[in-house]
Scaffold this active site. Structure first.
Site, PDB file in Angstrom:
ATOM      1  N   GLY A 128      30.997  32.353  30.367  1.00  0.00           N
ATOM      2  CA  GLY A 128      32.111  31.892  29.539  1.00  0.00           C
ATOM      3  C   GLY A 128      32.197  32.737  28.280  1.00  0.00           C
ATOM      4  CE1 TYR A 129      27.846  32.121  24.371  1.00  0.00           C
ATOM      5  CE2 TYR A 129      27.595  32.578  26.730  1.00  0.00           C
ATOM      6  CZ  TYR A 129      27.093  32.071  25.543  1.00  0.00           C
ATOM      7  OH  TYR A 129      25.844  31.501  25.516  1.00  0.00           O
ATOM      8  CG  HIS A 130      36.323  33.347  28.186  1.00  0.00           C
ATOM      9  ND1 HIS A 130      35.345  33.572  29.102  1.00  0.00           N
ATOM     10  CD2 HIS A 130      37.191  32.497  28.784  1.00  0.00           C
ATOM     11  CE1 HIS A 130      35.595  32.904  30.207  1.00  0.00           C
ATOM     12  NE2 HIS A 130      36.713  32.235  30.038  1.00  0.00           N
ATOM     13  CB  ALA A 131      39.510  30.581  23.899  1.00  0.00           C
ATOM     14  NE  ARG A 187      37.143  28.608  28.094  1.00  0.00           N
ATOM     15  CZ  ARG A 187      38.148  28.172  28.858  1.00  0.00           C
ATOM     16  NH1 ARG A 187      38.047  28.230  30.160  1.00  0.00           N
ATOM     17  NH2 ARG A 187      39.274  27.785  28.319  1.00  0.00           N
TER      18      ARG A 187
END
Ligand code: T46
Length: 137
Positions: free
Chosen positions: A47-50, A95
């Site tokens: 994840g580590y993104h929107a 997230r």
């Protein structure tokens, strides 16, 4: 922020379970893409993104993993471990996914086709983006 969990009505009987996912019925958007993640190592986080303009319904059809969700104002955590529960993730939510079980299969229904330009992969940029949006409310 609150995690939006949707109970997916089971259509099972004495033979076993069945969950049906239908656009604009129990899935609150038009489904344009389905993908799934599996075989993620337990020591790996993803994840580590929107997403700027994407709705997703995420179901752990097998196993479990832990989601961290962040709307820029607050963070919350939710463990997905039930194939009859869907996690609705709206746009502009950061997230992270952690603690994948060996048997985790994460199925994602998405409202749009894959588009890398829809991702915000830098947390500071995400905060700037939602900060701008909040100031317009
Ligand atoms: C999300 C979480 C829950 C494609 O080419 N097409 C696709 O449809 C997807 C989803 C990904 N990709 C490419 C983009 C990257 O080069 O596959 C690679 C891995 O994607 P990513 O690093 O974004 O994977 P995750 O596990 O961090 O996130 C994925 C989804 O990308 C994302 O939308 O919300 O699962």
């Amino acid at each position: 922020m609150e995690a939006k969990l949707i109970k997916l009505a089971g259509l099972g009987d004495e033979r076993g379970n069945l969950v049906s996912l239908e656009a604009n019925r129990n899935v609150p958007f038009e489904i344009r893409r389905v993908y799934y993640l599996y075989g993620t190592r337990a020591d790996v986080s993803r994840g580590y993104h929107a997403h700027k303009n994407l709705k997703q319904l995420i179901v752990a059809v097998s196993g479990s993993c832990r989601f961290v969700l962040d709307d820029g104002a607050a963070r919350t955590e939710v463990i997905l471990d039930d194939p009859a529960m869907g996690l609705l993730v709206e746009s502009n939510v950061w997230r992270e996914m952690h603690d994948f079980s060996r048997d985790c299969v994460l199925m994602v229904l998405a409202s749009a086709l894959y588009d890398e330009s829809d991702y915000i992969r830098d947390y500071d940029e995400f905060i700037r983006t939602v900060g701008v949006e909040l100031s317009h409310e």
